[in-house]
Structure formats: C-alpha cells, structure tokens
Design a protein around this motif. Structure first.
Motif, PDB file in Angstrom:
ATOM      1  N   GLU A  35       0.806  -1.146   0.105  1.00  0.00           N
ATOM      2  CA  GLU A  35       0.039  -0.019   0.060  1.00  0.00           C
ATOM      3  C   GLU A  35       0.935   1.233  -0.020  1.00  0.00           C
ATOM      4  O   GLU A  35       0.465   2.259  -0.469  1.00  0.00           O
ATOM      5  CB  GLU A  35      -0.885  -0.002   1.282  1.00  0.00           C
ATOM      6  N   ALA A  36       1.951   1.262   0.542  1.00  0.00           N
ATOM      7  CA  ALA A  36       2.999   2.237   0.620  1.00  0.00           C
ATOM      8  C   ALA A  36       3.545   2.560  -0.849  1.00  0.00           C
ATOM      9  O   ALA A  36       3.848   3.670  -1.165  1.00  0.00           O
ATOM     10  CB  ALA A  36       4.316   1.981   1.523  1.00  0.00           C
ATOM     11  N   ARG A  37       3.576   1.563  -1.611  1.00  0.00           N
ATOM     12  CA  ARG A  37       3.849   1.704  -3.067  1.00  0.00           C
ATOM     13  C   ARG A  37       2.856   2.133  -3.938  1.00  0.00           C
ATOM     14  O   ARG A  37       2.977   2.246  -5.254  1.00  0.00           O
ATOM     15  CB  ARG A  37       4.328   0.433  -3.434  1.00  0.00           C
ATOM     16  N   GLY A  38       1.618   2.423  -3.399  1.00  0.00           N
ATOM     17  CA  GLY A  38       0.220   2.864  -4.209  1.00  0.00           C
ATOM     18  C   GLY A  38      -0.587   1.853  -4.509  1.00  0.00           C
ATOM     19  O   GLY A  38      -1.589   2.080  -5.367  1.00  0.00           O
ATOM     20  N   TYR A  39      -0.551   0.514  -4.184  1.00  0.00           N
ATOM     21  CA  TYR A  39      -1.417  -0.394  -4.690  1.00  0.00           C
ATOM     22  C   TYR A  39      -2.452  -0.570  -3.737  1.00  0.00           C
ATOM     23  O   TYR A  39      -2.384  -0.483  -2.762  1.00  0.00           O
ATOM     24  CB  TYR A  39      -0.701  -1.863  -4.667  1.00  0.00           C
ATOM     25  N   ASP A  40      -3.756  -0.710  -4.470  1.00  0.00           N
ATOM     26  CA  ASP A  40      -4.845  -0.824  -3.636  1.00  0.00           C
ATOM     27  C   ASP A  40      -5.452  -2.060  -3.627  1.00  0.00           C
ATOM     28  O   ASP A  40      -5.483  -2.857  -4.662  1.00  0.00           O
ATOM     29  CB  ASP A  40      -6.137   0.111  -4.558  1.00  0.00           C
ATOM     30  N   LEU A  41      -5.318  -2.843  -2.497  1.00  0.00           N
ATOM     31  CA  LEU A  41      -5.487  -4.268  -2.349  1.00  0.00           C
ATOM     32  C   LEU A  41      -6.934  -4.611  -1.827  1.00  0.00           C
ATOM     33  O   LEU A  41      -7.360  -3.810  -1.185  1.00  0.00           O
ATOM     34  CB  LEU A  41      -4.597  -4.779  -1.135  1.00  0.00           C
ATOM     35  N   PRO A  42      -7.453  -5.847  -2.092  1.00  0.00           N
ATOM     36  CA  PRO A  42      -8.683  -6.001  -1.763  1.00  0.00           C
ATOM     37  C   PRO A  42      -8.533  -6.586  -0.168  1.00  0.00           C
ATOM     38  O   PRO A  42      -7.438  -6.985   0.095  1.00  0.00           O
ATOM     39  CB  PRO A  42      -9.194  -7.156  -2.675  1.00  0.00           C
ATOM     40  N   GLU A  43      -9.641  -6.965   0.229  1.00  0.00           N
ATOM     41  CA  GLU A  43      -9.863  -7.619   1.752  1.00  0.00           C
ATOM     42  C   GLU A  43      -9.084  -8.891   1.447  1.00  0.00           C
ATOM     43  O   GLU A  43      -9.259  -9.425   0.362  1.00  0.00           O
ATOM     44  CB  GLU A  43     -11.289  -7.692   2.066  1.00  0.00           C
ATOM     45  N   ALA A  44      -8.515  -9.487   2.388  1.00  0.00           N
ATOM     46  CA  ALA A  44      -7.472 -10.531   2.360  1.00  0.00           C
ATOM     47  C   ALA A  44      -8.587 -11.816   2.078  1.00  0.00           C
ATOM     48  O   ALA A  44      -8.121 -12.663   1.360  1.00  0.00           O
ATOM     49  CB  ALA A  44      -6.847 -10.904   3.536  1.00  0.00           C
ATOM     50  N   VAL A 108      -7.927 -16.918   0.107  1.00  0.00           N
ATOM     51  CA  VAL A 108      -7.318 -15.955   0.799  1.00  0.00           C
ATOM     52  C   VAL A 108      -5.739 -15.294   0.167  1.00  0.00           C
ATOM     53  O   VAL A 108      -5.313 -16.039  -0.505  1.00  0.00           O
ATOM     54  CB  VAL A 108      -6.627 -16.556   2.226  1.00  0.00           C
ATOM     55  N   TRP A 109      -5.729 -14.208   0.398  1.00  0.00           N
ATOM     56  CA  TRP A 109      -4.403 -13.329  -0.182  1.00  0.00           C
ATOM     57  C   TRP A 109      -3.515 -13.459   0.665  1.00  0.00           C
ATOM     58  O   TRP A 109      -3.298 -13.066   1.978  1.00  0.00           O
ATOM     59  CB  TRP A 109      -4.592 -11.914  -0.591  1.00  0.00           C
ATOM     60  N   LEU A 110      -2.590 -14.501   0.595  1.00  0.00           N
ATOM     61  CA  LEU A 110      -1.283 -14.856   1.499  1.00  0.00           C
ATOM     62  C   LEU A 110      -0.391 -13.818   1.470  1.00  0.00           C
ATOM     63  O   LEU A 110       0.160 -13.272   2.302  1.00  0.00           O
ATOM     64  CB  LEU A 110      -0.891 -16.325   1.365  1.00  0.00           C
ATOM     65  N   PHE A 111      -0.079 -13.255   0.104  1.00  0.00           N
ATOM     66  CA  PHE A 111       0.840 -12.298  -0.115  1.00  0.00           C
ATOM     67  C   PHE A 111      -0.136 -11.315  -1.142  1.00  0.00           C
ATOM     68  O   PHE A 111      -0.945 -11.834  -1.812  1.00  0.00           O
ATOM     69  CB  PHE A 111       2.025 -12.598  -0.626  1.00  0.00           C
ATOM     70  N   PRO A 112       0.396 -10.113  -1.260  1.00  0.00           N
ATOM     71  CA  PRO A 112      -0.029  -9.282  -2.342  1.00  0.00           C
ATOM     72  C   PRO A 112      -0.075  -9.884  -3.797  1.00  0.00           C
ATOM     73  O   PRO A 112      -0.807  -9.699  -4.424  1.00  0.00           O
ATOM     74  CB  PRO A 112       0.513  -7.981  -2.120  1.00  0.00           C
ATOM     75  N   PHE A 113       0.764 -10.800  -4.019  1.00  0.00           N
ATOM     76  CA  PHE A 113       0.890 -11.205  -5.238  1.00  0.00           C
ATOM     77  C   PHE A 113       0.459 -12.871  -5.283  1.00  0.00           C
ATOM     78  O   PHE A 113       0.632 -13.597  -6.450  1.00  0.00           O
ATOM     79  CB  PHE A 113       2.123 -11.309  -5.904  1.00  0.00           C
TER      80      PHE A 113
END
Length: 295
Positions: A35-44, A108-113
């Motif tokens: 998120e600090a790099r500007g990515y908008d992540l969905p709920e996990a 589940v999103w374990l990592f952002p990727f």
C-alpha cells in the motif's frame, strides 16, 4: 456428499472463519509495503459464487462395448458370445461437449501477489458424438448413430493465483486442479486449467472497473465407463443392448482445442462486493459470472 468434496467444503468454511482472527495479524503479508507503493489491495479473505457454461469440440479416441450377447442356436439352445463378436463400434468425426458448473469458492490473499483457494460445486452437461455401428454376424450395412453421455456430478479442487502490476496495468495467472465425481458414469474427470490475463484498472479515472484479455488452457482427462443400460441407447442398437445383461461401455476422449482467448471485466460495487464476468471465444465458447464477497 463425496468425502473429498466434504473436505473441500470444510476448507472453504475455515477460509471464511479465519477472517475472524484477522485482527491479530495482517493479511496479506507485506500489505503495508504494497500500500505504501500505491497499490490498492482487496480484503484478504473472499467467498464467491460462480456460474460457468461452456461448449467445445471433443475428439473421441475409442468407443468400446463389453458384455455377452445370447445367440439362439435352435436345437442347441442359446449360447452367449462376446458383444464385440456381434457388433463393431467406431467413432466418427468430432463431437460436442456442453457443461454448466455452479461453484462455491473460498480464498485468501497470503501475499499481495499470491492467492490460494479451494472450490466445490456441481457439474451438469453432456458429451455427444457420432458412432458407426457395424453388425459382424449378418449382412446388414453399417449405420451412423448418435452417442450421448450425461455428465453430471460433484466437483472439487484447489488453485493459486499469481498477480502483479505496474501503475494501472495488471497481470495474473490463475492455475487450478479439479476432479468431478460423476453420478451415472463410473470414474472421474480430472482437469488442469491455466489462465493468464493482462488488463487495465480504470479506478483512478473515477470508474471502479477493470478490463482484461487473456487465454485459457484446459487439460482434461476423460476416461468414461459405465452400464450400457444407463445411457438410453435407442433404435436397433438399443434393441441389441437390451438383450445384454452385463453390457458396459468404455470411452476415451480428449479436447480438440486446449487453448482459447478470453475477455473479461470486474466491477467493484463496494469494497467488500465485486461482480465479475468473462467470456471465452474461439473453439471453446464460455460464459463465466461471479459474485465475490470480501472480508
């Protein structure tokens, strides 16, 4: 419900229940950095309901009938001979397969990727081709006849999603393995599906919309067998099969085109609710619809 399908359903429930403990740790891992790099992540955590319908060509490698057929020998009574000595069956050309799949998926999103998911559902459909029936004990000519198998059963499996992006451009690869335990026909259908996609996120333009293009690869093993009396053969072939008490069929077939192109979209109704639609083009026609809830 099959034991493996029940296990997957429990996995989906645990995936959903795990969101209750999210306050004690942060998922996905490295969320703050992303998120600090500007990515908008969905709920996990996610739970979604999906519907998919697809039609595609199949190539039937072989069709075989087994069993014994009674022949009347007059004064000598009846004698049972192998069904293969009475009639010869050969596939003709390519066939068609249609399937409708309704699934429940927990992820589940374990990592952002990296996303992990389990899936359970039902499959309804059919496989239809043409066979050439050639009597071997008479002067009758061979005939072409339709041959249809009903493919209904319970589906379960698991998969992963690898995702990345730069600014408003994103890319991902979805890979899954599923098995379908059929109801009438013996055995299972095992499927490996890999779908790479690349798209554009229009959120910063005021539209919570993503559009993408991609491709789908399917590797489907179909070795189907069962009782001849369960597949509703008609006409002269049905009369022949009706006299066979222990008759069975064996079919080996595969998909004609493993790859086909995709176009799709995702619309965010709310931070916790998304609608997704995708269409398959080319030799495999498909429609895929999803309601995705995030937690």
């Amino acid at each position: 419900m099959p034991q493996r399908a029940l296990s997957v359903l429990c996995l989906l429930f645990l995936s959903y229940s795990s969101s209750l403990f999210a306050e004690s740790f942060t998922l996905p891992i490295w969320k703050e950095e992303a998120e600090a790099r500007g990515y908008d992540l969905p709920e996990a955590f996610g739970l979604n309901v999906s519907y998919m319908k697809q039609t595609q060509d199949i190539s039937v490698d072989s069709v075989g009938f087994e069993g014994t057929y009674p022949i009347d020998l007059g004064w000598f009574g009846k004698h049972n001979v192998p069904l293969g000595d009475v009639v010869q069956i050969e596939p003709v050309g390519t066939g068609k397969q249609m399937s409708e799949v309704l699934t429940l998926r927990g992820d589940v999103w374990l990592f952002p990727f990296l996303n992990l998911y389990g899936i359970v559902g039902t499959l309804n459909g059919y496989s239809e081709t043409t066979i050439k029936v050639k009597p071997l004990k008479s002067d009758a000519l061979s005939r072409n006849m339709p041959f249809r198998l009903e493919l209904d059963g319970t589906l379960y499996g698991a998969g992963i999603v690898l995702a990345g992006g730069y600014k408003d451009v994103f890319a991902l690869v979805d890979a899954s393995y599923t098995e379908t335990e059929l109801n009438v026909i013996d055995g299972t259908i095992s499927s490996i599906v890999v779908s790479p996609r690349i798209g554009y996120d229009f959120t910063r333009f005021g539209a919570p919309l993503r559009l993408w293009i991609g491709a789908m690869y399917q590797d489907v093993e179909q070795s189907l067998s069962g009782n001849l009396t369960d597949i509703g053969l008609t006409g002269s072939l049905g009369n022949l099969v009706g006299a066979v008490d222990d008759g069975r069929f064996n079919v080996e077939q595969h998909l004609v085109a493993p790859w086909n192109p995709l176009i799709g979209m995702q619309y965010k109704i709310h931070d916790r609710l998304y609608l997704l639609g995708e269409a398959g083009l080319g030799d495999r026609k498909s429609l895929f619809l999803t309601v995705d809830m995030r937690f």
